[in-house]
Motif scaffolding. Structure first.
Motif, PDB file in Angstrom:
ATOM      1  N   SER A  34       0.836  -1.195   0.000  1.00 36.45           N
ATOM      2  CA  SER A  34       0.000   0.000   0.000  1.00 36.45           C
ATOM      3  C   SER A  34       0.874   1.250   0.000  1.00 36.45           C
ATOM      4  O   SER A  34       1.072   1.869  -1.029  1.00 36.45           O
ATOM      5  CB  SER A  34      -0.944  -0.006   1.200  1.00 36.45           C
ATOM      6  N   GLY A 195       0.213  -0.778  -5.352  1.00 37.93           N
ATOM      7  CA  GLY A 195      -0.972  -0.676  -4.519  1.00 37.93           C
ATOM      8  C   GLY A 195      -1.967  -1.805  -4.686  1.00 37.93           C
ATOM      9  O   GLY A 195      -2.080  -2.417  -5.747  1.00 37.93           O
ATOM     10  N   GLU A 330      -7.878   3.143   1.107  1.00 37.77           N
ATOM     11  CA  GLU A 330      -6.624   3.778   0.700  1.00 37.77           C
ATOM     12  C   GLU A 330      -6.530   5.102   1.436  1.00 37.77           C
ATOM     13  O   GLU A 330      -7.206   6.073   1.102  1.00 37.77           O
ATOM     14  CB  GLU A 330      -6.614   4.017  -0.805  1.00 37.77           C
TER      15      GLU A 330
END
Length: 345
Positions: A34, A195, A330
């Motif tokens: 991430s 990601g 996110e």
């Protein structure tokens, strides 16, 4: 001299100064990732055999007791010898992913779209394979500093990348460069895709209703995610909330309104927290979701924006009985404050 790193039945070569995550992603082997800065812990794994250098792994994310137990952050650790690490999945299966690549792009357009918000279009010399919702890292010219920006593209839009940038006063990337010296025709170095905030592959997409909540330029990945989901199933039920402070901060309203008109199951809801305006909801997007959706059983939830908004969204989804495994998030904050997601200052 490179070392061999093994996960499951896959072996990749990893240089002593290369992170485990970088080596796996460049070889097309998926690892959860991430922030890619060591601050979120998403890529944490166990070293089963061999030894790693933890390098810049923050103690807050990887405390001493975890290091002693063989845990490591894949985005920070590099091998000191041939090494075996655990699979990131409970089943032990190791799946593929889009290979991480270094590319050079040309600035095609820079457009002011809202208050302190710009759209940047980058033309690639060759296509980039990615999943809707992923991000790229840009190298700030002359500094070596890297900043992360979500892609607003669908996977078919693979040669002209669209990024949304919000100005951060004093920001190395946004203020000095992307709101300062950047010019059409400039060449830009970038790395991607990165990601885990993205739609599953088409074969694994169950077509469930989707609740999407964006804060500010957290709208960017949803332009790719929502359009891709609707390409797969034009009648899919999707609601997208875009939360900003005032009407001057809204952008792409016409674009999303047109998409809603062409897609019977899609709704776009702009929400203003500080400066009410006609045709917009007042308050916070997470509260608007709770007001609109009596039950989110069987739904998936998607959150992209500042940490406080993301945490509020997780609570809102829980209140409406959404399964935790169906919540995707996110978070981002300015990079100078140790960002934890796909955004940069």
């Amino acid at each position: 001299m490179a070392h061999t790193v093994t996960v499951g039945d896959r072996r990749v070569e990893c240089a002593p100064d290369q992170s485990l995550l970088d080596a796996f992603l460049r070889a097309g082997v998926w690892m959860p990732n991430s922030c890619n800065q060591g601050t979120c812990g998403t890529c944490k794994l166990r070293v089963l055999d061999g030894e790693v250098d933890h390098r810049g792994s923050p103690a807050d994310t990887l405390p001493d007791e975890e290091r002693q137990a063989g845990m490591a952050l894949a985005c920070q650790a590099s091998p000191r010898c041939d090494t075996v690490v655990s699979s990131p999945t409970a089943s032990g299966a190791v799946r593929g992913t889009h290979a991480l690549r270094d590319l050079v792009a040309t600035v095609l357009d820079v457009e002011d779209v809202a208050r302190d918000t710009r759209r940047l279009l980058l033309g690639l010399d060759e296509p980039l394979a990615f999943s809707a919702g992923q991000y790229v890292e840009l190298v700030v010219p002359g500094s070596g500093v890297r900043r992360q920006y979500s892609l607003a593209n669908t996977p078919e839009e693979d040669k002209v990348l669209e990024l949304h940038v919000r100005r951060v006063p004093g920001g190395v990337a946004s203020d000095a460069w992307l709101f300062g010296s950047v010019a059409v025709g400039d060449r830009v170095e970038l790395t991607g895709p990165l990601g885990d905030f993205h739609l599953p592959d088409a074969a694994d997409d169950e077509g469930e209703p989707m609740a999407c909540i964006a804060g500010g330029t957290g709208l960017a990945p949803f332009l790719g995610i929502v359009r891709t989901a609707l390409q797969r199933r034009p009648d899919r039920e999707i609601v997208l909330y875009h939360g900003v402070r005032g009407a001057e901060d809204l952008y792409d309203v016409d674009r999303l309104t047109e998409l809603a008109a062409a897609s019977p199951g899609f709704r776009f809801v702009p929400v203003l927290s500080d400066q009410p305006a006609p045709s917009c909801r007042a308050g916070f997007p997470t509260d608007a979701f709770v007001e609109d959706v009596p039950s989110a059983r069987g739904w998936s939830g998607w959150l992209c924006g500042p940490p406080a908004m993301v945490e509020a969204g997780v609570k809102a989804f829980k209140r409406r009985r959404m399964a935790p495994r169906q919540v995707h998030r996110e978070k981002f904050t300015p990079a100078d404050a140790l960002d934890t997601g796909a955004a940069g200052a």
